[in-house]
Write a protein that holds these residues in place. Structure first.
Motif, short mmCIF file in Angstrom:
data_model
loop_
_atom_site.label_atom_id
_atom_site.label_comp_id
_atom_site.label_asym_id
_atom_site.label_seq_id
_atom_site.Cartn_x
_atom_site.Cartn_y
_atom_site.Cartn_z
N UNK A 203 0.81 -1.22 0.00
CA UNK A 203 0.00 0.00 0.00
C UNK A 203 0.84 1.27 0.00
N UNK A 204 2.13 1.13 0.20
CA UNK A 204 2.96 2.34 0.32
C UNK A 204 3.51 2.76 -1.03
N UNK A 205 3.68 4.07 -1.20
CA UNK A 205 4.34 4.60 -2.38
C UNK A 205 5.82 4.25 -2.37
N UNK A 206 6.31 3.85 -1.21
CA UNK A 206 7.72 3.45 -1.09
C UNK A 206 7.75 1.93 -1.02
N UNK A 207 8.06 1.24 -2.12
CA UNK A 207 7.87 -0.21 -2.19
C UNK A 207 8.71 -0.99 -1.18
N UNK A 208 8.20 -2.16 -0.79
CA UNK A 208 8.90 -3.01 0.18
C UNK A 208 10.18 -3.60 -0.41
N UNK A 209 10.99 -4.15 0.45
CA UNK A 209 12.29 -4.70 0.02
C UNK A 209 12.70 -5.87 0.90
N UNK A 210 13.66 -6.62 0.40
CA UNK A 210 14.38 -7.57 1.25
C UNK A 210 15.87 -7.36 1.04
N UNK A 211 16.59 -7.10 2.12
CA UNK A 211 18.04 -6.97 2.06
C UNK A 211 18.67 -8.28 2.50
N UNK A 284 1.17 0.84 5.45
CA UNK A 284 0.43 2.06 5.12
C UNK A 284 -1.03 1.75 4.78
N UNK A 285 -1.78 2.83 4.57
CA UNK A 285 -3.20 2.71 4.23
C UNK A 285 -3.42 3.25 2.83
N UNK A 286 -4.06 2.48 1.99
CA UNK A 286 -4.51 2.99 0.69
C UNK A 286 -5.50 2.00 0.11
N UNK A 287 -6.01 2.30 -1.08
CA UNK A 287 -7.01 1.43 -1.69
C UNK A 287 -6.51 0.02 -1.94
N UNK A 288 -5.21 -0.13 -2.11
CA UNK A 288 -4.70 -1.48 -2.37
C UNK A 288 -4.01 -2.10 -1.15
N UNK A 289 -4.33 -1.58 0.03
CA UNK A 289 -3.75 -2.17 1.25
C UNK A 289 -4.27 -3.60 1.45
N UNK A 290 -3.46 -4.47 2.08
CA UNK A 290 -3.99 -5.78 2.46
C UNK A 290 -5.02 -5.58 3.57
#
Ligand code: BES
Ligand code: MN
Ligand code: ZN
Length: 459
Positions: A203-211, A284-290
């Motif tokens: 849902x975030x404009x800042x996409x998730x990651x895995x390091x 985060x919260x948005x229309x495509x949030x889980x």
């Protein structure tokens, strides 16, 4: 980082007398009458952390008396440097090696300030401790550097510490020590089968990651660290109320702490193969949030019904722990700001840890006590795992009622840890609620000094 220490024999330094309550009368009677009178007039009773500045006849600072109370708080020395003018100081009288080492570390830890957003930082110069001979200054500085790294990352607000910036910090650390770093971003997480990290962060404009950071000899014993990197936890659609959300920039405290620990390990050159896995997401919260009620299929294959979108940390950790388990590390540690319930149980200062391994539990407790880095074991009480059952999926991410929330969160993680691995989970607060002597309110390292001591002992 300021230079905390001065080498002996480099000019004048001001003596610091450590004074315990039990030694107060003896110390007073060994002083000139004028000093004893000054101490009495100043009501110096060797209270913990009390600093008595003793003037010379001309008004210059001649000496310091430092109150230790009953002397059982080894990191108390962190209360001293913040109270002193720049210059060199030495400890009067011999401390044993262990007390001296913790005194030096305390001194360094007490020199921390977070000033990134202050137009006018405080003075550049710092008081320096002349190192006693039996103290390893490099070791104290190395530990302090790891702690400062963790604190800085946590203190940086989420608008400047998103997935990108947290990755950049890991990349800088990797570059410093010649470690490799692999980063999966956004949809790559789906392609490489990290569905729950993706779902929490989608849902975030800042996409998730895995390091995925690796360092050391591939044939050395394997130590894998996993850190929760939620760069901001709004709660998701199960939105947190204002009070609960206020500090949630610190929800990457587990990630910050494992990076601080990685710094210590690599700087010391421990003989181990290090792997650091950091799942990063903004809840985060948005229309495509889980959503509550969604069912996710985890990396391990277990399906998870979302009872509450605010129990997001365990979801991203689950995928990272499943990956960590595939190569059967000799030690697997995860650190996470996972539950409010851990605070309810033990307060802000004592992180609970969970492990099925009795030997590891005893070792952790011993190192925690020795390093004054408190930890307390809570049980992986199997019967409570029943509460995580779901009617229509393999698991629910929360229990009804929420009793023993820190334990049920740990039991959830355990489902994703390989059978028989030497694993421990640390539910840390990563925060000082208040400023005090030697302590700035804000981000804090927890559990990593004890873990470093354990690994240093072994490797
Ligand atoms: N990041 C929080 C836990 C947290 C809250 C740590 C406050 C430190 C201080 C975590 O993601 C969370 O929200 N946990 C929930 C779980 C619950 C929904 C089962 C909690 O603890 O309330
Ligand atoms: Mn949450
Ligand atoms: Zn969280």
């Amino acid at each position: 980082m300021p230079p905390f220490f001065a080498r002996p024999g480099q000019g004048q330094s001001i003596p610091v007398w450590p004074v315990a309550k039990s030694g107060l009368e003896a110390w007073l009677s060994a002083q000139p009458d004028s000093v004893a009178a000054w101490a009495r007039a100043s009501q110096f009773r060797a209270q913990a952390g009390r600093v008595l500045k003793i003037p010379a006849a001309d008004g210059e600072l001649a000496a310091i008396a430092f109150g230790l109370d009953d002397g059982d708080e080894p990191l108390l020395w962190r209360a001293l440097p913040g109270d002193l003018a720049p210059g060199a100081y030495h400890i009067e009288g011999a401390l044993d090696a262990k007390a001296g080492q913790l005194a030096a570390l305390g001194w360094a830890l007490g020199c921390y300030r977070y000033e990134r957003y202050k137009k006018q930082p405080k003075a550049e110069a710092w008081p320096q401790l002349v190192l006693p001979d039996n103290v390893d200054g490099d070791e104290a500085s190395r530990i302090a550097a790891g702690v400062f790294l963790a604190r800085d990352l946590i203190n940086t607000p989420s608008n400047d510490m998103g997935p990108q910036e947290l990755s950049d910090a890991a990349a800088a650390l990797a570059a410093q020590f010649n470690a490799s770093l692999r980063i999966l971003t956004g949809e790559e997480l789906l392609a490489h089968n990290y569905p729950m990290i993706y779902a929490v962060g989608q849902a975030s404009a800042r996409p998730p990651r895995l390091l995925d950071l690796r360092w050391g000899h591939m044939d050395a014993p394997k130590v894998t660290l996993v850190g929760k990197g939620v760069v901001f936890d709004s709660g998701g659609l199960d939105l947190k109320p204002s009070d609960g959300m206020r500090l949630m920039k610190k929800d990457m405290g587990g990630a910050a702490n494992v990076l601080g620990l990685a710094h210590m390990i690599m700087d010391a050159g421990l003989k181990l193969r290090l792997r650091v896995l950091i799942p990063i997401a903004e809840n985060a919260v948005s229309g495509n949030a889980f959503r509550p009620g969604d069912i996710l299929t985890s990396r391990k294959g277990l399906t998870v019904e979302i009872g509450n979108t605010d129990a997001e940390g365990r979801l991203i950790l689950a995928d990272a722990l499943a990956e960590a388990s595939t190569e059967q590390p000799d030690f697997l540690f995860d650190l996470a700001t996972l539950t409010g319930a851990a605070r309810t149980a033990l307060g802000a200062e004592i992180p609970p840890f969970f492990t099925p391994d009795e030997g590891l539990a005893a070792e952790l407790a011993a190192h925690a006590a020795k390093q004054a880095d408190p930890l307390w074991r809570l049980p992986l009480w199997k019967p409570y795992a029943k509460g995580l059952e779901s009617g229509i999926a393999d698991l629910n991410n929360v229990t009804e009622g929420g009793m023993a929330g820190a334990i049920t969160a740990a039991l959830f993680l355990q489902q994703f840890v390989g059978e028989g691995l030497v694993w421990a989970h640390f539910d840390i607060y990563a925060w000082n609620a208040k400023s005090g002597p030697g302590q700035q309110a804000g981000g804090e390292a927890m559990a990593i000094r004890a873990l470093y001591a354990l690994l240093r002992d072994r490797f």
